[in-house]
Design an enzyme around this catalytic site. Structure first.
Site, PDB file in Angstrom:
ATOM      1  N   CYS A 293       1.209  -1.439   0.065  1.00 50.55           N
ATOM      2  CA  CYS A 293      -0.200   0.288  -0.014  1.00 50.55           C
ATOM      3  C   CYS A 293       1.346   1.249  -0.448  1.00 50.55           C
ATOM      4  O   CYS A 293       2.378   1.126   1.308  1.00 50.55           O
ATOM      5  CB  CYS A 293      -0.510   0.039   1.506  1.00 50.55           C
ATOM      6  SG  CYS A 293      -1.393   1.310   1.512  1.00 50.55           S
ATOM      7  N   GLU A 294       0.850   2.310  -1.129  1.00 53.32           N
ATOM      8  CA  GLU A 294       1.251   3.228  -0.886  1.00 53.32           C
ATOM      9  C   GLU A 294       1.320   4.169  -0.365  1.00 53.32           C
ATOM     10  O   GLU A 294       1.538   5.366   0.658  1.00 53.32           O
ATOM     11  CB  GLU A 294       1.463   4.099  -2.024  1.00 53.32           C
ATOM     12  CG  GLU A 294       0.122   4.189  -2.715  1.00 53.32           C
ATOM     13  CD  GLU A 294       0.333   5.278  -3.821  1.00 53.32           C
ATOM     14  OE1 GLU A 294      -0.863   6.127  -4.108  1.00 53.32           O
ATOM     15  OE2 GLU A 294       0.443   5.185  -4.649  1.00 53.32           O
ATOM     16  N   HIS A 295      -0.003   4.293   0.969  1.00 53.07           N
ATOM     17  CA  HIS A 295       0.625   5.210   1.586  1.00 53.07           C
ATOM     18  C   HIS A 295       0.664   4.885   3.072  1.00 53.07           C
ATOM     19  O   HIS A 295       0.817   5.894   3.789  1.00 53.07           O
ATOM     20  CB  HIS A 295      -2.218   4.780   1.942  1.00 53.07           C
ATOM     21  CG  HIS A 295      -2.238   5.468   0.464  1.00 53.07           C
ATOM     22  ND1 HIS A 295      -3.224   5.070   0.614  1.00 53.07           N
ATOM     23  CD2 HIS A 295      -2.550   6.412  -0.030  1.00 53.07           C
ATOM     24  CE1 HIS A 295      -4.425   5.802  -0.228  1.00 53.07           C
ATOM     25  NE2 HIS A 295      -3.273   6.716  -0.717  1.00 53.07           N
ATOM     26  N   HIS A 296       0.616   3.478   3.417  1.00 52.00           N
ATOM     27  CA  HIS A 296       1.184   2.803   4.924  1.00 52.00           C
ATOM     28  C   HIS A 296       2.368   2.026   4.766  1.00 52.00           C
ATOM     29  O   HIS A 296       3.324   1.986   5.510  1.00 52.00           O
ATOM     30  CB  HIS A 296      -0.109   2.581   5.407  1.00 52.00           C
ATOM     31  CG  HIS A 296      -0.652   2.913   5.721  1.00 52.00           C
ATOM     32  ND1 HIS A 296      -2.100   3.264   4.494  1.00 52.00           N
ATOM     33  CD2 HIS A 296      -0.706   4.203   6.683  1.00 52.00           C
ATOM     34  CE1 HIS A 296      -2.832   3.596   5.321  1.00 52.00           C
ATOM     35  NE2 HIS A 296      -1.994   4.640   6.716  1.00 52.00           N
TER      36      HIS A 296
ATOM     37  N   GLN B  42      -5.294  -0.258  -4.590  1.00 48.57           N
ATOM     38  CA  GLN B  42      -5.712  -1.468  -5.016  1.00 48.57           C
ATOM     39  C   GLN B  42      -7.082  -1.172  -6.154  1.00 48.57           C
ATOM     40  O   GLN B  42      -6.621  -2.088  -7.506  1.00 48.57           O
ATOM     41  CB  GLN B  42      -6.943  -2.278  -3.660  1.00 48.57           C
ATOM     42  CG  GLN B  42      -7.497  -3.754  -4.733  1.00 48.57           C
ATOM     43  CD  GLN B  42      -8.392  -4.379  -3.834  1.00 48.57           C
ATOM     44  OE1 GLN B  42      -7.908  -4.316  -2.470  1.00 48.57           O
ATOM     45  NE2 GLN B  42      -9.626  -4.867  -4.099  1.00 48.57           N
TER      46      GLN B  42
ATOM     47  N   HIS C  13      -6.078  -6.235   3.947  1.00 47.13           N
ATOM     48  CA  HIS C  13      -4.881  -5.364   3.659  1.00 47.13           C
ATOM     49  C   HIS C  13      -4.609  -4.549   5.492  1.00 47.13           C
ATOM     50  O   HIS C  13      -5.894  -4.626   6.387  1.00 47.13           O
ATOM     51  CB  HIS C  13      -5.467  -3.612   3.603  1.00 47.13           C
ATOM     52  CG  HIS C  13      -6.159  -3.557   1.816  1.00 47.13           C
ATOM     53  ND1 HIS C  13      -5.047  -2.629   1.095  1.00 47.13           N
ATOM     54  CD2 HIS C  13      -6.732  -3.910   0.906  1.00 47.13           C
ATOM     55  CE1 HIS C  13      -5.861  -2.266  -0.236  1.00 47.13           C
ATOM     56  NE2 HIS C  13      -7.036  -3.589  -0.285  1.00 47.13           N
TER      57      HIS C  13
ATOM     58  N   CYS D 138      -3.507  -2.086   6.099  1.00 54.88           N
ATOM     59  CA  CYS D 138      -3.076  -0.925   7.075  1.00 54.88           C
ATOM     60  C   CYS D 138      -4.441  -0.959   8.074  1.00 54.88           C
ATOM     61  O   CYS D 138      -5.412  -0.381   8.068  1.00 54.88           O
ATOM     62  CB  CYS D 138      -3.324   0.016   5.805  1.00 54.88           C
ATOM     63  SG  CYS D 138      -4.297  -0.035   4.385  1.00 54.88           S
TER      64      CYS D 138
END
Length: 228
Positions: free
Chosen positions: A116-119, A159, A187, A189
């Site tokens: 995941c590019e956010h976390h 995703q 996920h 996250c």
């Protein structure tokens, strides 16, 4: 495959306007074309950053169990994001064939792991990819559908974008009548932090061509996907 555009092109030789992620970062292109020496320097730079992270969370990077962790993590992260170094033309590798087949081709239960590019934590799941050959009667080698999915998953992702990128890559590669992609994923996250809901699944889909415009075709695909 030729293009009429005089502008920049993607890794498959398509106009970048056709791509879901049209402008690769300068650092992405640098990694793609890096020499062995540049790759080694990149890993060392990353290892130094990991050492700083260990210190910031309250750990001692010099204790026995962590002494090699920065280097190991740098190597692992480079492998988990190796999709930045892969050209789809090499992945497909001329595995496009003319066949007298005009019915649906479906590969399902393709295992996928991405970050995941956010976390920067993993999400994992399964993908189903289907297409119906076009008038050119071109088909892809079955393993290449899984390889396309693997290439895009080995990049920092969300995703929704991953699902769309896979569909567009198949569409551009063989120009079928339509492409459908469905992904189910868990996920970390969501399960390890934040709302902490273990077992939750996220489902995304991308329908192109006849899978979008024809309800009967879409229903057939979804029935086959669920028929595990």
């Amino acid at each position: 495959m030729s293009t009429a555009s005089a502008g920049p092109v993607s890794l498959l030789g398509w106009p970048v306007s056709a791509q879901p992620h049209p402008d690769p970062a300068k650092s992405t292109l640098s990694r793609l074309n890096a020499t062995p020496e540049e790759k080694a320097a990149r890993e060392q730079k990353m290892a130094m950053a990991v050492r700083t992270i260990l210190e910031c969370i309250g750990e001692d990077p010099d204790r026995e169990g962590l002494q090699r962790t920065p280097e190991r993590y740098a190597q692992a992260l480079m492998w988990m994001t190796k999709g930045y170094e892969e050209r789809l033309t090499d992945v497909i590798n001329n595995a496009v064939f003319a066949e007298d087949h005009d019915e649906m081709v479906l590969v399902r239960d393709i295992d996928i792991s991405s970050l995941c590019e956010h976390h920067l934590v993993p999400f994992t799941g399964k993908i189903a990819i289907a297409y119906i050959p076009g008038q050119n009667q071109l088909v892809l080698g079955l393993s290449k559908l899984a390889r396309i999915a693997e290439t895009f998953s080995r990049r920092l992702q969300v995703q929704e974008r991953l699902t769309k990128q896979i569909a567009i890559a198949v569409q551009e590669a063989i120009q079928p009548r339509g492409v459908a992609v469905v992904m189910e994923a868990t996920h970390l996250c969501m399960t390890m932090r934040g709302v902490q809901k273990p077992g939750s699944m996220t489902v995304t889909s991308c329908m192109l061509g006849c899978f979008r415009t024809q309800q009967k075709t879409r229903d057939e695909f979804l029935t086959l996907v669920k028929g595990r």
